[in-house]
Scaffold this active site. Structure first.
Site, PDB file in Angstrom:
ATOM      1  N   LYS A 124      -0.026  18.577  56.956  1.00 23.15           N
ATOM      2  CA  LYS A 124      -0.038  17.624  58.080  1.00 23.15           C
ATOM      3  C   LYS A 124      -0.661  18.232  59.332  1.00 23.15           C
ATOM      4  CE  LYS A 124       3.645  14.394  56.938  1.00 23.15           C
ATOM      5  NZ  LYS A 124       4.907  13.773  57.373  1.00 23.15           N
ATOM      6  N   LYS A 131      -1.681  13.081  45.559  1.00 20.50           N
ATOM      7  CA  LYS A 131      -0.484  12.235  45.587  1.00 20.50           C
ATOM      8  C   LYS A 131      -0.791  10.873  46.227  1.00 20.50           C
ATOM      9  CE  LYS A 131       2.542  12.667  48.880  1.00 20.50           C
ATOM     10  NZ  LYS A 131       3.542  13.047  49.872  1.00 20.50           N
ATOM     11  N   LYS A 136       0.877   6.926  51.819  1.00 21.79           N
ATOM     12  CA  LYS A 136       0.632   5.838  52.764  1.00 21.79           C
ATOM     13  C   LYS A 136      -0.291   6.263  53.890  1.00 21.79           C
ATOM     14  CE  LYS A 136       5.334   6.872  54.155  1.00 21.79           C
ATOM     15  NZ  LYS A 136       6.685   6.350  54.097  1.00 21.79           N
TER      16      LYS A 136
HETATM   17  P1  TYM Z   1       8.730  10.067  52.789  1.00 21.38           P
HETATM   18  O1  TYM Z   1       9.035   9.002  53.766  1.00 21.38           O
HETATM   19  O2  TYM Z   1       7.416  10.750  52.854  1.00 21.38           O
HETATM   20  O3  TYM Z   1       8.897   9.503  51.316  1.00 21.38           O
HETATM   21  C1  TYM Z   1      10.085   8.829  50.930  1.00 21.38           C
HETATM   22  C2  TYM Z   1      10.420   9.151  49.497  1.00 21.38           C
HETATM   23  O4  TYM Z   1       9.360   8.741  48.622  1.00 21.38           O
HETATM   24  C3  TYM Z   1       8.963   9.837  47.807  1.00 21.38           C
HETATM   25  N1  TYM Z   1       7.504   9.740  47.577  1.00 21.38           N
HETATM   26  C4  TYM Z   1       6.943   9.721  46.370  1.00 21.38           C
HETATM   27  N2  TYM Z   1       7.470   9.782  45.139  1.00 21.38           N
HETATM   28  C5  TYM Z   1       6.610   9.737  44.080  1.00 21.38           C
HETATM   29  N3  TYM Z   1       5.256   9.636  44.209  1.00 21.38           N
HETATM   30  C6  TYM Z   1       4.687   9.568  45.437  1.00 21.38           C
HETATM   31  N4  TYM Z   1       3.377   9.468  45.552  1.00 21.38           N
HETATM   32  C7  TYM Z   1       5.538   9.625  46.581  1.00 21.38           C
HETATM   33  N5  TYM Z   1       5.320   9.568  47.924  1.00 21.38           N
HETATM   34  C8  TYM Z   1       6.538   9.646  48.509  1.00 21.38           C
HETATM   35  C9  TYM Z   1       9.341  11.076  48.611  1.00 21.38           C
HETATM   36  O5  TYM Z   1       9.482  12.208  47.800  1.00 21.38           O
HETATM   37  C10 TYM Z   1      10.649  10.645  49.245  1.00 21.38           C
HETATM   38  O6  TYM Z   1      11.733  10.816  48.345  1.00 21.38           O
HETATM   39  N6  TYM Z   1      11.274  13.981  54.584  1.00 21.38           N
HETATM   40  C11 TYM Z   1      11.391  12.750  53.831  1.00 21.38           C
HETATM   41  C12 TYM Z   1      12.381  11.761  54.417  1.00 21.38           C
HETATM   42  C13 TYM Z   1      13.717  12.354  54.694  1.00 21.38           C
HETATM   43  C14 TYM Z   1      14.727  12.639  53.744  1.00 21.38           C
HETATM   44  C15 TYM Z   1      15.805  13.200  54.502  1.00 21.38           C
HETATM   45  C16 TYM Z   1      14.842  12.463  52.367  1.00 21.38           C
HETATM   46  C17 TYM Z   1      14.166  12.739  55.925  1.00 21.38           C
HETATM   47  N7  TYM Z   1      15.428  13.239  55.815  1.00 21.38           N
HETATM   48  C18 TYM Z   1      16.988  13.601  53.883  1.00 21.38           C
HETATM   49  C19 TYM Z   1      16.032  12.873  51.757  1.00 21.38           C
HETATM   50  C20 TYM Z   1      17.083  13.431  52.508  1.00 21.38           C
HETATM   51  C21 TYM Z   1      10.018  12.086  53.762  1.00 21.38           C
HETATM   52  O7  TYM Z   1       9.185  12.331  54.582  1.00 21.38           O
HETATM   53  O8  TYM Z   1       9.901  11.156  52.796  1.00 21.38           O
END
Ligand code: TYM
Length: 332
Positions: free
Chosen positions: A114, A196, A199
């Site tokens: 990032k 991957k 979004k």
């Molecule tokens: P974020 O918002 O990027 O993504 C949310 C969830 O979706 C999963 N994900 C995917 N899984 C499979 N294939 C993909 N291409 C893909 N893109 C995203 C992510 O692994 C995630 O589970 N840091 C986290 C949010 C967060 C969080 C937490 C999660 C903040 N605090 C505490 C668990 C516990 C994040 O940025 O996810």
């Protein structure tokens, strides 16, 4: 009783990757596990580690809340809340930062990825972000954290922070386990299957937005990049495009790769992609319909109020305990 917790950032759209890697598993765990306490939140504090438009952010928070429920999360079984409405996340985040090393944070892959994309400069919170994530998890003594593959490194850091804190100050935190599903944990881009699905990808053809028009979604699947050998076979190294589509197929239908291979033997990609387009459309149509009802209803606010109150009650207790362990404030 086991506590489960997870969150998603309200940035941009919610993709099929978020759905298959995260939300669909939340729903599965909610329905299959007994005797659990499940908290799911909207990680809006995480969203502002990179620049956000105020109006868009507010809209995305509501959209994500509605989508969680439209995808099948049951507010009677799960407490849904908005992260910034429970201020203890930041309080614990700070206390944990004091027990985390900069070197650990600089090693995080997501930070490195990032960082190079920031044109307005790199905020310090982009670096400390995983500590806030650790706070999200440790605040509630979470046992299990369902996430996609890309969050594994952050979960490992969370475990290290918890263990270190417990060793230094005495047993304070539950050391959480990640729950990463065998399939769907890493859904790949439709235009470059070695990357991957994300979004934040500048090319919208690379991802599926859960709320896109169904015909656009079907076309995205049909025009997904695949190799030219035409044989539906799972081979992640040599055939990443078709393998990714097979993963999507398998996650939605529960068919094994072998079953899919047998079914499409001699049929070629066109038939396979046309069927997959229908399968994805049938999965997402009811979600979109439920979403449209929810987004304009008052139900949503009541659900988020309940979630906030419940989470705040747990969070207050925990923060008070952690402050006491460290020696902050005055002795009661
Ligand atoms: P974020 O918002 O990027 O993504 C949310 C969830 O979706 C999963 N994900 C995917 N899984 C499979 N294939 C993909 N291409 C893909 N893109 C995203 C992510 O692994 C995630 O589970 N840091 C986290 C949010 C967060 C969080 C937490 C999660 C903040 N605090 C505490 C668990 C516990 C994040 O940025 O996810």
């Amino acid at each position: 009783m086991k506590r489960l917790l997870s969150g998603i950032q309200p940035t941009g759209v919610v993709t099929l990757g978020n759905y298959l890697g995260a939300i669909k598993n939340f729903v599965k765990l909610q329905n299959e596990l007994e005797d659990i306490d499940f908290l799911v939140f909207i990680a809006d504090l995480h969203a502002i580690t990179v620049p956000q438009n105020k109006t868009e952010l507010r809209k995305n928070i509501k959209t994500l809340a509605a989508l969680y429920i439209a995808c099948g999360l049951d507010p009677k079984k799960v407490h849904l809340f908005v992260q910034s409405e429970v201020i203890e996340h930041t309080m614990l985040g700070y206390m944990l930062e004091c027990n985390t090393y900069i070197g650990e944070l600089e090693r995080m892959t997501q930070y490195k990825d990032k960082k190079v994309k920031q044109i307005e400069g790199v905020s310090s919170s982009l670096l400390t972000y995983p500590v806030l994530m650790a706070a999200d998890i440790l605040l509630y003594d979470s046992d299990l954290v369902p996430v996609g593959e890309d969050q594994k490194q952050h979960l490992e850091l969370t475990r290290n922070i918890a263990i270190r804190f417990n060793n230094k100050y005495g047993e304070t935190f539950v050391v959480p386990e990640p729950y990463i599903a065998k399939q769907g944990a890493r859904v790949m881009s439709l235009t470059d299957p070695t990357k991957k699905m994300s979004k934040s990808d500048p090319n919208p053809k690379s991802y599926i937005n859960l709320l896109d028009d169904i015909n656009i979604i079907k076309n995205r699947i049909k025009s997904a990049v695949t190799d030219s050998d035409g044989c539906v076979r799972y081979d992640i190294v040599n055939k990443p495009g078709i393998s990714n589509l097979m993963t999507i197929y398998s996650c939605i239908t529960n068919k094994t790769y072998e079953e899919i291979e047998n079914q499409y033997q001699g049929l070629g990609y066109q038939q396979f992609k046309a069927d997959l387009a229908e399968i994805v459309a049938n999965e997402l149509t009811p979600i979109q319909e439920r979403y449209k009802e929810l987004i304009t209803s008052k139900e949503l606010d009541a659900i988020l109020d309940e979630g906030r109150d419940y989470a705040s009650m747990l969070a207050r207790r925990k923060v008070s305990k952690v402050k006491d362990r460290i020696g902050l404030g005055r002795k009661k």
